[in-house]
Design a protein around this motif. Structure first.
Motif, PDB file in Angstrom:
ATOM      1  N   SER A  20       0.836  -1.197   0.000  1.00 18.09           N
ATOM      2  CA  SER A  20       0.000   0.000   0.000  1.00 18.09           C
ATOM      3  C   SER A  20       0.862   1.235   0.000  1.00 18.09           C
ATOM      4  O   SER A  20       1.963   1.247   0.544  1.00 18.09           O
ATOM      5  CB  SER A  20      -0.916   0.017   1.230  1.00 18.09           C
ATOM      6  N   PHE A  27      -9.646   3.226   7.254  1.00 19.96           N
ATOM      7  CA  PHE A  27     -10.235   4.476   6.783  1.00 19.96           C
ATOM      8  C   PHE A  27     -11.165   5.044   7.844  1.00 19.96           C
ATOM      9  O   PHE A  27     -11.988   4.332   8.415  1.00 19.96           O
ATOM     10  CB  PHE A  27     -11.018   4.250   5.493  1.00 19.96           C
ATOM     11  N   GLU A  32     -11.943   9.136   1.906  1.00 17.95           N
ATOM     12  CA  GLU A  32     -11.985   8.696   0.519  1.00 17.95           C
ATOM     13  C   GLU A  32     -11.200   7.404   0.362  1.00 17.95           C
ATOM     14  O   GLU A  32     -10.095   7.251   0.885  1.00 17.95           O
ATOM     15  CB  GLU A  32     -11.393   9.775  -0.374  1.00 17.95           C
ATOM     16  N   LYS A  33     -11.773   6.453  -0.350  1.00 16.00           N
ATOM     17  CA  LYS A  33     -11.120   5.165  -0.579  1.00 16.00           C
ATOM     18  C   LYS A  33      -9.895   5.360  -1.465  1.00 16.00           C
ATOM     19  O   LYS A  33      -9.900   6.153  -2.395  1.00 16.00           O
ATOM     20  CB  LYS A  33     -12.100   4.209  -1.251  1.00 16.00           C
ATOM     21  N   LYS A  34      -8.849   4.592  -1.175  1.00 14.56           N
ATOM     22  CA  LYS A  34      -7.643   4.676  -1.997  1.00 14.56           C
ATOM     23  C   LYS A  34      -7.886   4.096  -3.379  1.00 14.56           C
ATOM     24  O   LYS A  34      -8.713   3.203  -3.553  1.00 14.56           O
ATOM     25  CB  LYS A  34      -6.494   3.920  -1.324  1.00 14.56           C
ATOM     26  N   LYS A  35      -7.162   4.601  -4.344  1.00 10.72           N
ATOM     27  CA  LYS A  35      -7.195   4.044  -5.689  1.00 10.72           C
ATOM     28  C   LYS A  35      -6.295   2.813  -5.727  1.00 10.72           C
ATOM     29  O   LYS A  35      -5.194   2.821  -5.164  1.00 10.72           O
ATOM     30  CB  LYS A  35      -6.702   5.075  -6.703  1.00 10.72           C
ATOM     31  N   LYS A  36      -6.762   1.767  -6.397  1.00 11.98           N
ATOM     32  CA  LYS A  36      -5.984   0.538  -6.482  1.00 11.98           C
ATOM     33  C   LYS A  36      -5.383   0.385  -7.870  1.00 11.98           C
ATOM     34  O   LYS A  36      -6.089   0.379  -8.875  1.00 11.98           O
ATOM     35  CB  LYS A  36      -6.844  -0.692  -6.184  1.00 11.98           C
ATOM     36  N   GLU A  71      -2.956   2.546  -3.441  1.00  8.38           N
ATOM     37  CA  GLU A  71      -2.477   1.241  -3.011  1.00  8.38           C
ATOM     38  C   GLU A  71      -2.149   0.436  -4.256  1.00  8.38           C
ATOM     39  O   GLU A  71      -2.736   0.652  -5.326  1.00  8.38           O
ATOM     40  CB  GLU A  71      -3.516   0.495  -2.155  1.00  8.38           C
ATOM     41  N   SER A  88     -11.575  -5.081  -8.360  1.00  3.74           N
ATOM     42  CA  SER A  88     -11.630  -3.844  -7.578  1.00  3.74           C
ATOM     43  C   SER A  88     -10.537  -2.858  -7.984  1.00  3.74           C
ATOM     44  O   SER A  88     -10.273  -1.894  -7.276  1.00  3.74           O
ATOM     45  CB  SER A  88     -11.516  -4.157  -6.081  1.00  3.74           C
TER      46      SER A  88
END
Length: 304
Positions: A20, A27, A32-36, A71, A88
């Motif tokens: 990561s 979180f 805000e969710k991390k970009k994968k 991540e 995802s």
């Protein structure tokens, strides 16, 4: 189709290692969710120091650590047996051998990748990874990343283009003029009229480069020679109608080239861009040592 400098500058703008970016903390509510970003390295090919896909992907992954909001998931030695991480993913890098053996083409994977593209997942293909057969992946790559290497239409000489100018585009943030010898492919089979495609790295090959020899087949090709004086795109970016982003990068043959700050920066910038993360105004900063360049090479029968 002419790719003049003016047009370039005005074009529409099988082991998984999970890591990561930054400190991996739960979180907070509403965060805000991390970009994968999923990085796929191809299986070993060529001699030591060339097509070091596994070492190259590991190096890029190392350089991305600490990028806020990102991540990464790394797959080594080819397309993963369990590819559920792609479901995802916000973006994918494929740095691998291409042609009929391309990881995204084999075993009817075009359908699998196509469904991800329709969801707006970003895609970047590097070096040999931009080549697919014209009747198996060609049409799809034109839609997904804007163009592809077509055998006997495109060519692959070893040369040192001078990248002197760059478009106003996030991928070019902080990139300074540079020149570096690599197997820079050109004369890609782009979308008609370069629709939606923005050239990022471009230069005009000399007549001697156009006259060959190319790496394989050695050429020369008449249509390549007849285009003398024309600037050629060796890295390009695409904004797709499905909301996704695509990038093609034709360099990456020589592993040692990752030591060059600008060569490395333009690729790292592109990886953030396909994830829809903001690229810093001065680009992604990173450092690579000689020891890191020499690490993680594939076993190819000779000492490094």
């Amino acid at each position: 189709m002419s790719l003049s400098r003016r047009k370039f500058l005005t074009a529409t703008a099988a082991t998984a290692l999970v890591s990561s970016g930054g400190i991996n903390l739960p979180f907070a509510s509403g965060a805000e969710k991390k970009k994968k970003l999923v990085l796929i390295a191809g299986t070993p090919s060529h001699g030591p120091g060339d097509h070091e896909f596994n070492a190259g992907v590991r190096l890029l992954n190392k350089c991305l650590q600490g990028v806020e909001g990102l991540e990464t998931v790394v797959f080594l030695n080819g397309y993963p047996k369990d590819d559920s991480a792609l479901d995802s993913a916000d973006a994918i890098l494929c740095y691998a051998d291409g042609g009929g053996n391309h990881p995204l083409v084999r075993e009817k994977r075009l359908e699998r990748i196509g469904k991800l593209m329709a969801k707006g997942v970003g895609l970047m293909c590097a070096h040999y990874g931009v080549e697919v057969p014209k009747d198996l992946g060609g049409p799809e790559f034109k839609e997904w990343i804007g163009g592809y290497y077509e055998s006997l239409y495109s060519c692959n000489p070893m040369w040192a283009p001078e990248f002197k100018e760059f478009p106003k585009h996030p991928i070019a943030n902080g990139v300074k003029p540079f020149t570096i010898k690599d197997e820079w492919y050109f004369n890609m089979r782009f979308r008609d009229d370069m629709k939606g495609v923005t050239p990022i790295l471009f230069a005009a090959p000399s007549d001697a480069v156009r006259n060959g020899p190319y790496v394989s087949p050695r050429g020369p090709y008449k249509h390549i020679q007849e285009a003398k004086g024309r600037a050629e795109a060796m890295m390009w970016a695409l904004e797709r109608k499905d909301g996704g982003r695509g990038v093609g990068f034709t360099g990456g043959h020589f592993h040692r080239n990752w030591k060059d700050d600008n060569f490395r920066k333009v690729v790292l910038n592109a990886l953030l861009w396909i994830c829809k993360l903001d690229v810093p105004a001065d680009g992604v900063k990173s450092e690579v040592t000689d020891a890191e360049i020499g690490a993680n090479w594939d076993e190819k029968g000779r000492k490094k």
